[in-house]
Design a protein around this motif. Structure first.
Motif, short mmCIF file in Angstrom:
data_model
loop_
_atom_site.label_atom_id
_atom_site.label_comp_id
_atom_site.label_asym_id
_atom_site.label_seq_id
_atom_site.Cartn_x
_atom_site.Cartn_y
_atom_site.Cartn_z
N TYR A 85 0.83 -1.20 0.00
CA TYR A 85 0.00 0.00 0.00
C TYR A 85 0.87 1.26 0.00
O TYR A 85 0.59 2.23 -0.71
CB TYR A 85 -0.92 -0.02 1.23
CG TYR A 85 -1.80 1.19 1.39
CD1 TYR A 85 -2.90 1.38 0.55
CD2 TYR A 85 -1.56 2.14 2.38
CE1 TYR A 85 -3.73 2.49 0.70
CE2 TYR A 85 -2.38 3.24 2.53
CZ TYR A 85 -3.46 3.41 1.68
OH TYR A 85 -4.27 4.52 1.83
N LEU A 86 1.95 1.22 0.79
CA LEU A 86 2.82 2.38 0.94
C LEU A 86 3.93 2.43 -0.09
O LEU A 86 4.58 3.46 -0.27
CB LEU A 86 3.43 2.39 2.34
CG LEU A 86 2.43 2.60 3.48
CD1 LEU A 86 3.06 2.25 4.82
CD2 LEU A 86 1.95 4.04 3.48
N TRP A 113 9.40 2.96 10.32
CA TRP A 113 8.26 3.87 10.50
C TRP A 113 7.46 3.51 11.74
O TRP A 113 6.94 4.39 12.43
CB TRP A 113 7.37 3.87 9.25
CG TRP A 113 7.97 4.59 8.08
CD1 TRP A 113 9.25 5.03 7.95
CD2 TRP A 113 7.31 4.93 6.87
NE1 TRP A 113 9.43 5.63 6.71
CE2 TRP A 113 8.25 5.57 6.03
CE3 TRP A 113 6.04 4.74 6.38
CZ2 TRP A 113 7.94 6.05 4.76
CZ3 TRP A 113 5.72 5.20 5.12
CH2 TRP A 113 6.66 5.85 4.32
N ILE A 114 7.35 2.21 12.04
CA ILE A 114 6.65 1.79 13.26
C ILE A 114 7.39 2.34 14.47
O ILE A 114 6.77 2.86 15.41
CB ILE A 114 6.53 0.25 13.32
CG1 ILE A 114 5.59 -0.26 12.22
CG2 ILE A 114 6.03 -0.19 14.69
CD1 ILE A 114 5.63 -1.77 12.03
N LYS A 115 8.72 2.26 14.46
CA LYS A 115 9.53 2.81 15.56
C LYS A 115 9.35 4.31 15.69
O LYS A 115 9.45 4.87 16.78
CB LYS A 115 11.01 2.48 15.35
CG LYS A 115 11.33 1.02 15.52
CD LYS A 115 12.79 0.73 15.18
CE LYS A 115 13.05 -0.77 15.19
NZ LYS A 115 14.42 -1.08 14.71
N LYS A 116 9.07 4.99 14.56
CA LYS A 116 8.87 6.44 14.57
C LYS A 116 7.44 6.83 14.91
O LYS A 116 7.11 8.01 14.95
CB LYS A 116 9.25 7.03 13.21
CG LYS A 116 10.73 6.96 12.93
CD LYS A 116 11.05 7.53 11.56
CE LYS A 116 12.55 7.44 11.28
NZ LYS A 116 12.91 7.99 9.97
N ASP A 121 -2.92 6.78 6.71
CA ASP A 121 -3.06 8.01 5.93
C ASP A 121 -2.93 9.24 6.81
O ASP A 121 -2.27 10.22 6.43
CB ASP A 121 -4.40 8.02 5.19
CG ASP A 121 -4.46 6.97 4.08
OD1 ASP A 121 -3.40 6.49 3.63
OD2 ASP A 121 -5.59 6.62 3.68
N ARG A 122 -3.55 9.21 8.00
CA ARG A 122 -3.45 10.36 8.92
C ARG A 122 -2.01 10.56 9.37
O ARG A 122 -1.51 11.68 9.42
CB ARG A 122 -4.36 10.15 10.14
CG ARG A 122 -5.79 10.57 9.92
CD ARG A 122 -6.55 10.66 11.24
NE ARG A 122 -6.56 9.41 11.98
CZ ARG A 122 -7.45 8.43 11.82
NH1 ARG A 122 -8.43 8.58 10.95
NH2 ARG A 122 -7.39 7.34 12.54
N TRP A 123 -1.32 9.46 9.69
CA TRP A 123 0.07 9.55 10.15
C TRP A 123 0.95 10.13 9.04
O TRP A 123 1.81 10.97 9.31
CB TRP A 123 0.56 8.17 10.59
CG TRP A 123 1.90 8.19 11.21
CD1 TRP A 123 2.20 8.48 12.52
CD2 TRP A 123 3.16 7.92 10.58
NE1 TRP A 123 3.56 8.40 12.73
CE2 TRP A 123 4.18 8.06 11.55
CE3 TRP A 123 3.53 7.57 9.28
CZ2 TRP A 123 5.52 7.86 11.27
CZ3 TRP A 123 4.87 7.36 9.00
CH2 TRP A 123 5.84 7.51 9.99
N ASN A 172 11.75 -3.33 5.88
CA ASN A 172 12.66 -2.61 6.79
C ASN A 172 12.20 -1.18 7.01
O ASN A 172 12.24 -0.67 8.14
CB ASN A 172 14.09 -2.63 6.25
CG ASN A 172 14.72 -4.00 6.34
OD1 ASN A 172 14.30 -4.83 7.13
ND2 ASN A 172 15.74 -4.23 5.52
N THR A 173 11.77 -0.52 5.94
CA THR A 173 11.27 0.84 6.07
C THR A 173 10.02 0.87 6.93
O THR A 173 9.87 1.75 7.79
CB THR A 173 10.99 1.46 4.68
OG1 THR A 173 12.20 1.45 3.92
CG2 THR A 173 10.46 2.87 4.79
#
Length: 87
Positions: free
Chosen positions: A47-48, A58-61, A80-82, A53-54
């Motif tokens: 989707y993204l 992003w989950i960590k961020k 989408d909001r994030w 790895n990315t």
């Protein structure tokens, strides 16, 4: 050779084709899982347009993720909001 059809037949053919296309789209969405508001990791990556790895970075961020046991799901609207607040 040219075939001339009455307007009513042309209209019926257009409706038939439209219905067939709509059914095919619905089947493809169902098979891909994209008709669900929740995505697994692979679907979220697709989707993204990013790698696994990315996605982990992003989950960590702070990318919102729902963890159920060892399973992780992502709500499309939350993604989408994030993204709109982190670009």
């Amino acid at each position: 050779m040219q075939v001339i059809l009455p307007d009513e037949q042309i209209h019926q053919i257009q409706i038939l084709l439209s219905n067939l296309i709509q059914k095919e789209i619905e089947q493809q969405l169902e098979q891909s899982g994209l008709n669900s508001p929740y995505l697994n990791k692979q679907q979220a990556c697709d989707y993204l347009g990013i790698s696994n790895n990315t996605l982990d970075n992003w989950i960590k961020k702070g990318l919102p993720a729902i963890k159920i046991g060892k399973t992780i799901r992502f709500h499309i609207e939350s993604i989408d909001r994030w993204l709109t607040t982190h670009n």
